[in-house]
Design a protein around this motif. Structure first.
Motif, PDB file in Angstrom:
ATOM      1  N   ARG A 105      -7.049   1.370 -15.786  1.00  0.00           N
ATOM      2  CA  ARG A 105      -6.396   0.009 -15.390  1.00  0.00           C
ATOM      3  C   ARG A 105      -4.886   0.176 -15.021  1.00  0.00           C
ATOM      4  NH1 ARG A 105      -8.479  -5.079 -15.959  1.00  0.00           N
ATOM      5  NH2 ARG A 105      -7.456  -5.818 -17.638  1.00  0.00           N
ATOM      6  N   TYR A 106      -4.393   1.407 -15.392  1.00  0.00           N
ATOM      7  CA  TYR A 106      -3.019   1.330 -15.135  1.00  0.00           C
ATOM      8  C   TYR A 106      -2.584   1.149 -13.402  1.00  0.00           C
ATOM      9  CZ  TYR A 106      -2.812   2.645 -20.008  1.00  0.00           C
ATOM     10  OH  TYR A 106      -2.741   2.721 -21.493  1.00  0.00           O
ATOM     11  N   LEU A 107      -3.241   1.960 -12.804  1.00  0.00           N
ATOM     12  CA  LEU A 107      -2.609   1.894 -11.302  1.00  0.00           C
ATOM     13  C   LEU A 107      -3.221   0.608 -10.758  1.00  0.00           C
ATOM     14  CD1 LEU A 107      -3.357   5.682 -10.183  1.00  0.00           C
ATOM     15  CD2 LEU A 107      -1.199   4.663 -10.632  1.00  0.00           C
ATOM     16  N   PRO A 108      -4.386   0.308 -10.849  1.00  0.00           N
ATOM     17  CA  PRO A 108      -4.478  -1.151 -10.205  1.00  0.00           C
ATOM     18  C   PRO A 108      -3.456  -2.239 -10.839  1.00  0.00           C
ATOM     19  CG  PRO A 108      -6.574  -0.364 -11.121  1.00  0.00           C
ATOM     20  CD  PRO A 108      -5.538   0.591 -11.554  1.00  0.00           C
ATOM     21  N   SER A 109      -2.996  -2.072 -11.901  1.00  0.00           N
ATOM     22  CA  SER A 109      -1.838  -3.131 -12.504  1.00  0.00           C
ATOM     23  C   SER A 109      -0.414  -3.066 -11.459  1.00  0.00           C
ATOM     24  CB  SER A 109      -1.648  -2.877 -13.857  1.00  0.00           C
ATOM     25  OG  SER A 109      -0.649  -1.776 -13.993  1.00  0.00           O
ATOM     26  N   ALA A 110      -0.438  -1.553 -11.180  1.00  0.00           N
ATOM     27  CA  ALA A 110       0.918  -1.519 -10.121  1.00  0.00           C
ATOM     28  C   ALA A 110       0.567  -2.055  -8.917  1.00  0.00           C
ATOM     29  CB  ALA A 110       0.941  -0.023 -10.194  1.00  0.00           C
ATOM     30  N   MET A 111      -0.782  -1.863  -8.490  1.00  0.00           N
ATOM     31  CA  MET A 111      -0.817  -2.540  -7.153  1.00  0.00           C
ATOM     32  C   MET A 111      -0.817  -3.822  -6.912  1.00  0.00           C
ATOM     33  SD  MET A 111      -1.711  -1.637  -4.017  1.00  0.00           S
ATOM     34  CE  MET A 111      -1.899  -2.782  -2.579  1.00  0.00           C
ATOM     35  N   LEU A 112      -1.022  -4.678  -8.064  1.00  0.00           N
ATOM     36  CA  LEU A 112      -0.959  -5.960  -8.066  1.00  0.00           C
ATOM     37  C   LEU A 112       0.371  -6.332  -8.477  1.00  0.00           C
ATOM     38  CD1 LEU A 112      -3.742  -6.934 -10.641  1.00  0.00           C
ATOM     39  CD2 LEU A 112      -3.503  -7.436  -8.274  1.00  0.00           C
ATOM     40  N   GLN A 159       0.875  -1.269   0.100  1.00  0.00           N
ATOM     41  CA  GLN A 159       0.013  -0.098  -0.058  1.00  0.00           C
ATOM     42  C   GLN A 159       0.700   1.208   0.150  1.00  0.00           C
ATOM     43  OE1 GLN A 159      -3.284   0.311  -0.424  1.00  0.00           O
ATOM     44  NE2 GLN A 159      -3.192   2.222  -0.530  1.00  0.00           N
ATOM     45  N   GLU A 160       1.885   1.254   0.932  1.00  0.00           N
ATOM     46  CA  GLU A 160       2.543   2.204   0.733  1.00  0.00           C
ATOM     47  C   GLU A 160       3.529   2.595  -0.511  1.00  0.00           C
ATOM     48  OE1 GLU A 160       6.795   4.036   3.357  1.00  0.00           O
ATOM     49  OE2 GLU A 160       5.670   2.014   3.971  1.00  0.00           O
ATOM     50  N   ALA A 161       3.951   1.451  -1.220  1.00  0.00           N
ATOM     51  CA  ALA A 161       4.326   1.571  -2.647  1.00  0.00           C
ATOM     52  C   ALA A 161       3.611   2.026  -3.592  1.00  0.00           C
ATOM     53  CB  ALA A 161       5.075   0.173  -3.070  1.00  0.00           C
ATOM     54  N   TYR A 162       2.265   1.779  -3.392  1.00  0.00           N
ATOM     55  CA  TYR A 162       1.145   2.148  -4.323  1.00  0.00           C
ATOM     56  C   TYR A 162       0.692   3.800  -4.171  1.00  0.00           C
ATOM     57  CZ  TYR A 162      -3.542   2.913  -6.352  1.00  0.00           C
ATOM     58  OH  TYR A 162      -4.678   3.333  -7.065  1.00  0.00           O
ATOM     59  N   VAL A 163       0.909   4.057  -2.888  1.00  0.00           N
ATOM     60  CA  VAL A 163       0.610   5.484  -2.795  1.00  0.00           C
ATOM     61  C   VAL A 163       1.808   6.542  -3.250  1.00  0.00           C
ATOM     62  CG1 VAL A 163       0.611   7.288  -0.798  1.00  0.00           C
ATOM     63  CG2 VAL A 163      -0.810   5.190  -0.579  1.00  0.00           C
ATOM     64  N   ALA A 164       3.026   5.612  -3.239  1.00  0.00           N
ATOM     65  CA  ALA A 164       4.226   6.578  -3.807  1.00  0.00           C
ATOM     66  C   ALA A 164       3.980   6.542  -5.178  1.00  0.00           C
ATOM     67  CB  ALA A 164       5.441   6.001  -3.222  1.00  0.00           C
ATOM     68  N   PHE A 165       3.897   5.643  -5.778  1.00  0.00           N
ATOM     69  CA  PHE A 165       3.855   5.310  -7.246  1.00  0.00           C
ATOM     70  C   PHE A 165       2.597   6.371  -7.760  1.00  0.00           C
ATOM     71  CE2 PHE A 165       2.597   3.698 -11.186  1.00  0.00           C
ATOM     72  CZ  PHE A 165       3.622   3.856 -12.172  1.00  0.00           C
ATOM     73  N   SER A 166       1.495   6.556  -7.357  1.00  0.00           N
ATOM     74  CA  SER A 166       0.225   6.802  -7.523  1.00  0.00           C
ATOM     75  C   SER A 166       0.631   8.440  -7.738  1.00  0.00           C
ATOM     76  CB  SER A 166      -0.871   6.997  -6.434  1.00  0.00           C
ATOM     77  OG  SER A 166      -1.227   5.672  -6.632  1.00  0.00           O
ATOM     78  N   ALA A 167       1.416   9.005  -6.635  1.00  0.00           N
ATOM     79  CA  ALA A 167       1.667  10.311  -6.778  1.00  0.00           C
ATOM     80  C   ALA A 167       2.968  10.648  -7.931  1.00  0.00           C
ATOM     81  CB  ALA A 167       2.515  10.817  -5.452  1.00  0.00           C
ATOM     82  N   PHE A 168       3.386   9.779  -8.032  1.00  0.00           N
ATOM     83  CA  PHE A 168       4.642   9.990  -9.276  1.00  0.00           C
ATOM     84  C   PHE A 168       3.789   9.909 -10.492  1.00  0.00           C
ATOM     85  CE2 PHE A 168       7.435   7.834 -12.392  1.00  0.00           C
ATOM     86  CZ  PHE A 168       8.680   8.500 -12.061  1.00  0.00           C
ATOM     87  N   PHE A 169       3.152   8.878 -10.733  1.00  0.00           N
ATOM     88  CA  PHE A 169       2.104   8.841 -11.911  1.00  0.00           C
ATOM     89  C   PHE A 169       1.402   9.892 -12.093  1.00  0.00           C
ATOM     90  CE2 PHE A 169      -1.273   7.143 -14.295  1.00  0.00           C
ATOM     91  CZ  PHE A 169      -0.896   6.411 -15.191  1.00  0.00           C
ATOM     92  N   ARG A 170       0.791  10.657 -11.268  1.00  0.00           N
ATOM     93  CA  ARG A 170       0.034  11.693 -11.549  1.00  0.00           C
ATOM     94  C   ARG A 170       0.669  13.115 -11.954  1.00  0.00           C
ATOM     95  NH1 ARG A 170      -3.706   9.030  -7.464  1.00  0.00           N
ATOM     96  NH2 ARG A 170      -5.248   8.205  -8.562  1.00  0.00           N
ATOM     97  N   ASN A 171       1.873  13.009 -11.188  1.00  0.00           N
ATOM     98  CA  ASN A 171       2.569  14.189 -11.438  1.00  0.00           C
ATOM     99  C   ASN A 171       3.528  14.412 -12.403  1.00  0.00           C
ATOM    100  OD1 ASN A 171       1.534  15.298  -8.875  1.00  0.00           O
ATOM    101  ND2 ASN A 171       3.134  14.368  -7.405  1.00  0.00           N
ATOM    102  N   ARG A 172       3.338  13.446 -13.414  1.00  0.00           N
ATOM    103  CA  ARG A 172       4.076  13.426 -14.539  1.00  0.00           C
ATOM    104  C   ARG A 172       3.253  13.231 -15.769  1.00  0.00           C
ATOM    105  NH1 ARG A 172       6.975  12.361 -10.261  1.00  0.00           N
ATOM    106  NH2 ARG A 172       9.294  12.738 -10.204  1.00  0.00           N
ATOM    107  N   ASP A 173       3.669  13.854 -16.781  1.00  0.00           N
ATOM    108  CA  ASP A 173       2.932  13.546 -18.185  1.00  0.00           C
ATOM    109  C   ASP A 173       3.932  12.917 -18.874  1.00  0.00           C
ATOM    110  OD1 ASP A 173       1.429  13.577 -20.414  1.00  0.00           O
ATOM    111  OD2 ASP A 173       1.502  15.887 -20.984  1.00  0.00           O
ATOM    112  N   SER A 174       3.764  11.334 -19.127  1.00  0.00           N
ATOM    113  CA  SER A 174       4.808  10.660 -19.958  1.00  0.00           C
ATOM    114  C   SER A 174       3.793   9.603 -20.813  1.00  0.00           C
ATOM    115  CB  SER A 174       5.769  10.030 -18.938  1.00  0.00           C
ATOM    116  OG  SER A 174       6.699   9.065 -19.664  1.00  0.00           O
ATOM    117  N   ASP A 175       4.522   9.011 -21.824  1.00  0.00           N
ATOM    118  CA  ASP A 175       3.821   8.113 -22.545  1.00  0.00           C
ATOM    119  C   ASP A 175       4.298   6.514 -21.955  1.00  0.00           C
ATOM    120  OD1 ASP A 175       2.619   9.549 -24.400  1.00  0.00           O
ATOM    121  OD2 ASP A 175       4.532   9.442 -25.824  1.00  0.00           O
TER     122      ASP A 175
END
Length: 217
Positions: A89-96, A30-46
């Motif tokens: 679907r992207y963030l749920p895949s990260a959690m898994l 869960q801690e990893a997911y929260v950190a990555f969610s912020a990383f994902f949302r704060n960047r605009d990348s392909d």
């Protein structure tokens, strides 16, 4: 079989290819997911990459192409690709991935070993995926995976309903795969009621499916 998450601090590297990688140390998924969610949302990348270097595994999210890739270089090196039909679907895949690594995504969708296969029509992708499943046990498990995502039991308890309330334009690859698999299994498909959504698939209950669906409920 998915490997259990190893407790204790674990390191991941998040990257988007600009050289500004972010390394995080976390105590749980869960801690990893929260950190990555912020990383994902704060960047605009392909492309967004999550690396678990000690395990030799990576997850690559490619919103620009509508694709997710999972990569394993330890044990038996392999890469597999999944066509993404919905942005959520992207963030749920990260959690898994945080929970159980490469194996955690086994049932997330239709994985292909050749990226070019994703360019085929949904119907072709579904048929291709079904053709890789050659045993009754594997077919039943895959049918259960599809049902678990959007299936119900009708009120009479006589039928399983796949893609409940979905339109025909939704889930085309999954539907094509399902139709091949129920034919392979000899499961009886029935006409959906007139009021059913046009994407629904109705089949008569089958004891083989009953047992497996219980596991996925």
């Amino acid at each position: 079989m998915a490997r259990p998450y190893n407790p204790g601090p674990k390191q991941f590297i998040f990257a988007v290819g600009d050289g500004n990688d972010q390394q995080v140390s976390v105590d749980d998924p869960q801690e990893a997911y929260v950190a990555f969610s912020a990383f994902f949302r704060n960047r605009d990348s392909d492309t967004y990459t999550i690396k678990d270097e000690p395990a030799g595994q990576s997850l690559v999210l490619m919103p620009g192409q509508g694709v997710i890739a999972r990569i394993e270089v330890a044990d038996q090196p392999r890469s597999e690709y999944l066509k993404v039909d919905r942005a959520n679907r992207y963030l749920p895949s990260a959690m898994l991935f945080f929970e159980n690594g490469f194996a955690g995504l086994d049932y997330f969708g239709q994985w292909f070993t050749v990226l070019a296969d994703l360019d085929a029509s949904p119907e072709t992708r579904g048929a291709t995926r079904a053709a890789t499943i050659t045993t009754e046990a594997a077919a039943i498990e895959e049918v259960a995976r599809i049902w678990a995502n959007s299936g119900i039991v009708d009120p009479s308890n006589q039928y399983y309903v796949f893609f409940d309330s979905h339109d025909a334009d939704d889930d085309r690859a999954e539907r094509a795969e399902l139709l091949k698999l129920i034919e392979f299994l000899g499961v009886e498909r029935v006409n959906a009621p007139a009021e059913a959504a046009d994407g629904e698939v109705w089949v008569r209950t089958d004891k083989r499916l009953d047992v497996e669906f219980e596991r996925w409920s």
